[in-house]
Design a protein around this motif. Structure first.
Motif, PDB file in Angstrom:
ATOM      1  N   ILE A 150      -7.455   9.126 -11.274  1.00 17.76           N
ATOM      2  CA  ILE A 150      -7.753   7.750 -10.699  1.00 17.76           C
ATOM      3  C   ILE A 150      -7.439   8.402  -9.022  1.00 17.76           C
ATOM      4  O   ILE A 150      -6.266   7.897  -8.767  1.00 17.76           O
ATOM      5  CB  ILE A 150      -7.849   6.513 -10.872  1.00 17.76           C
ATOM      6  N   SER A 151      -8.254   8.845  -8.160  1.00 21.37           N
ATOM      7  CA  SER A 151      -8.132   8.474  -7.116  1.00 21.37           C
ATOM      8  C   SER A 151      -9.388   9.048  -6.339  1.00 21.37           C
ATOM      9  O   SER A 151     -10.202   9.478  -5.683  1.00 21.37           O
ATOM     10  CB  SER A 151      -7.490  10.084  -6.394  1.00 21.37           C
ATOM     11  N   ALA A 152      -8.828   7.345  -5.048  1.00 25.71           N
ATOM     12  CA  ALA A 152     -10.700   7.293  -4.404  1.00 25.71           C
ATOM     13  C   ALA A 152     -11.394   8.799  -3.413  1.00 25.71           C
ATOM     14  O   ALA A 152     -11.852   8.797  -2.853  1.00 25.71           O
ATOM     15  CB  ALA A 152     -10.287   6.104  -3.030  1.00 25.71           C
ATOM     16  N   THR A 153      -9.723   9.386  -2.651  1.00 26.49           N
ATOM     17  CA  THR A 153      -9.575   9.722  -1.756  1.00 26.49           C
ATOM     18  C   THR A 153     -10.245  11.436  -2.151  1.00 26.49           C
ATOM     19  O   THR A 153     -10.529  12.296  -1.998  1.00 26.49           O
ATOM     20  CB  THR A 153      -8.881   9.973  -0.602  1.00 26.49           C
ATOM     21  N   LEU A 157      -0.427  -5.596  -0.842  1.00 27.52           N
ATOM     22  CA  LEU A 157      -0.646  -3.477  -0.147  1.00 27.52           C
ATOM     23  C   LEU A 157      -1.035  -4.033   0.930  1.00 27.52           C
ATOM     24  O   LEU A 157      -1.259  -3.409   2.485  1.00 27.52           O
ATOM     25  CB  LEU A 157      -0.941  -3.612  -1.087  1.00 27.52           C
ATOM     26  N   GLU A 178      -0.775  -3.375   4.633  1.00 25.13           N
ATOM     27  CA  GLU A 178      -1.457  -2.052   4.875  1.00 25.13           C
ATOM     28  C   GLU A 178      -1.830  -2.294   6.121  1.00 25.13           C
ATOM     29  O   GLU A 178      -1.884  -1.159   7.456  1.00 25.13           O
ATOM     30  CB  GLU A 178      -1.990  -1.447   4.247  1.00 25.13           C
ATOM     31  N   ALA A 223      -8.411   1.132   1.385  1.00 29.29           N
ATOM     32  CA  ALA A 223      -8.819   1.059  -0.438  1.00 29.29           C
ATOM     33  C   ALA A 223      -8.848  -0.551  -0.260  1.00 29.29           C
ATOM     34  O   ALA A 223      -7.776  -1.161  -1.167  1.00 29.29           O
ATOM     35  CB  ALA A 223      -7.949   1.398  -1.034  1.00 29.29           C
ATOM     36  N   MET A 238      -2.021   6.506  -8.052  1.00 29.39           N
ATOM     37  CA  MET A 238      -0.653   5.620  -7.460  1.00 29.39           C
ATOM     38  C   MET A 238      -1.894   4.897  -6.312  1.00 29.39           C
ATOM     39  O   MET A 238      -2.811   4.442  -6.246  1.00 29.39           O
ATOM     40  CB  MET A 238      -0.629   6.622  -5.877  1.00 29.39           C
ATOM     41  N   GLY A 239      -1.011   3.821  -5.880  1.00 29.99           N
ATOM     42  CA  GLY A 239      -1.101   2.807  -5.657  1.00 29.99           C
ATOM     43  C   GLY A 239      -2.135   1.809  -5.471  1.00 29.99           C
ATOM     44  O   GLY A 239      -2.100   1.736  -6.563  1.00 29.99           O
ATOM     45  N   SER A 240      -3.249   1.062  -5.128  1.00 30.79           N
ATOM     46  CA  SER A 240      -3.980   0.654  -5.936  1.00 30.79           C
ATOM     47  C   SER A 240      -5.215   1.426  -6.976  1.00 30.79           C
ATOM     48  O   SER A 240      -5.186   0.439  -7.997  1.00 30.79           O
ATOM     49  CB  SER A 240      -5.459  -0.230  -4.368  1.00 30.79           C
TER      50      SER A 240
HETATM   51  O1  F6P Z   1      -6.193   6.471  -4.178  1.00 32.62           O
HETATM   52  P1  F6P Z   1      -6.034   7.503  -3.721  1.00 32.62           P
HETATM   53  O2  F6P Z   1      -7.006   7.915  -2.762  1.00 32.62           O
HETATM   54  O3  F6P Z   1      -5.333   8.435  -4.499  1.00 32.62           O
HETATM   55  O4  F6P Z   1      -5.357   6.356  -3.053  1.00 32.62           O
HETATM   56  C1  F6P Z   1      -4.070   5.873  -3.736  1.00 32.62           C
HETATM   57  C2  F6P Z   1      -3.604   5.198  -2.224  1.00 32.62           C
HETATM   58  O5  F6P Z   1      -3.516   5.163  -1.045  1.00 32.62           O
HETATM   59  C3  F6P Z   1      -3.434   4.704  -0.490  1.00 32.62           C
HETATM   60  O6  F6P Z   1      -4.192   5.449  -0.106  1.00 32.62           O
HETATM   61  C4  F6P Z   1      -3.400   5.247   0.724  1.00 32.62           C
HETATM   62  O7  F6P Z   1      -2.187   5.674   1.383  1.00 32.62           O
HETATM   63  C5  F6P Z   1      -4.144   3.436  -0.411  1.00 32.62           C
HETATM   64  O8  F6P Z   1      -5.251   3.453   0.178  1.00 32.62           O
HETATM   65  C6  F6P Z   1      -4.301   3.437  -2.240  1.00 32.62           C
HETATM   66  O9  F6P Z   1      -3.679   2.154  -2.735  1.00 32.62           O
END
Ligand code: F6P
Length: 319
Positions: free
Chosen positions: A88-91, A218, A222, A141, A45-47
């Motif tokens: 893919i998810s940074a968090t 974004l 953001e 992110a 999702m997102g970036s």
């Molecule tokens: O890569 P993640 O942690 O799943 O997050 C997806 C998107 O959601 C966000 O954390 C915002 O909610 C963005 O920074 C990122 O683009």
């Protein structure tokens, strides 16, 4: 989210890139990937999805079956043993990505790319790759986006068998990034002035680097919470040209599309303000940086311009 810490996150990019280069020099994080991959499905999702879309296009152009899905989609490719799912998810905790991944658990090969080892996205993964972007204390992110793009280039090399010097590219990107940071007093005030319009910021990039336009828009939304929209440069003449007639149109152009000039003809005609990042474009103001003629460096570097603009606006207005 905190603007001063976001700025510090951006300033830490060169060191993080050099560290990632050093780690890729010592080993291939995708080395353990199984064989027999017929299809690659990126989920995010997102970036994370912005970076994935570029990677999927690159794999398709190398002849592989690859797609970047919105993890939130109900419909998608069915699971299969010859399918590699790259979550893919940074968090490591985005709900949509975890839900989409559940459809593939136990049925497809799963690779998790995350900045949070041990996070939920890693739970059922056959292989976990660390983004190694460090903690993003600003809560936005930015380095994770950049490292995701870089690591997906390394994955591309592994899947296609075409050797790529990703560490070398990362070191050149670190130099390009440091160049923009070090010289920001020369270009940032003018960029802030040019983009500070009443109707928001419009970003354009060729589909091969669409992530740059999307991530830029974004960041403007953001951080400083200003309106911003991304558009593919060729498509711009079909879907966004209309706004240039009625709005005080402030555009950031990431040059490199063969349709740059088509868009610029309209933008000049409408008297729009255009900031070109990385190349001189007739009728546009330009920001150049070290190594900007290298498309790989541009892909990994160019968002820094709008990220710094966003950081400055965000800081100026307080959190
Ligand atoms: O890569 P993640 O942690 O799943 O997050 C997806 C998107 O959601 C966000 O954390 C915002 O909610 C963005 O920074 C990122 O683009």
């Amino acid at each position: 989210m905190k603007p001063d810490l976001y700025l510090a996150d951006l300033e830490a990019k060169p060191a993080a890139l050099d560290a990632l280069a050093a780690s890729l020099e010592t080993g291939d994080p995708f080395g353990e990937l199984g064989d027999g991959v017929r299809r690659v499905v990126f989920l995010g999702m997102g970036s994370s999805r912005y970076a994935a879309r570029v990677a999927a296009l690159r794999l398709r152009s190398a002849g592989l079956d690859a797609v970047a899905e919105y993890a939130s989609a109900t419909a998608g490719y069915p699971p299969g043993r010859d399918t590699l799912v790259v979550a893919i998810s940074a968090t490591g905790g985005s709900r949509e990505t975890l839900d989409a991944l559940a459809r593939h658990t136990g049925a497809s090969q799963v690779l998790a790319l995350t900045n949070t080892p041990g996070s939920p996205v890693t739970r059922h993964a056959g292989l976990v790759v660390d983004m190694a972007a460090g903690e993003e204390r600003g809560g936005v992110a930015c380095r994770t986006f950049q490292h995701t793009l870089a690591l997906l280039l390394a994955l591309e090399s592994r899947l296609t068998g075409v050797k790529a010097d990703v560490p070398g590219l990362l070191r050149r990107t670190a130099l390009a990034t440091a160049d923009l940071l070090d010289r920001r007093a020369e270009w940032l005030p003018e960029a802030l002035r040019l983009l500070d319009g009443p109707h928001g910021v419009y970003t354009l990039a060729p589909v091969e680097r669409l992530s740059s336009a999307e991530q830029s828009a974004l960041m403007v939304r953001e951080g400083p919470r200003r309106p911003a929209t991304a558009c593919e440069t060729g498509d711009w003449s079909h879907v966004d040209v209309y706004l240039a007639k009625t709005l005080d149109y402030r555009a950031v152009l990431f040059p490199g599309s063969r349709y740059d000039e088509q868009a610029m003809e309209w933008l000049r005609l409408r008297g729009s303000t255009v900031l070109a990042v990385g190349a001189d474009v007739p009728g546009a103001h330009a920001i150049r940086y070290r190594g900007d003629d290298d498309p790989g460096v541009a892909l990994l570097t160019e968002t820094l311009v709008t990220e710094l603009v966003a950081a400055h606006w965000w800081t100026a207005q307080g959190s």
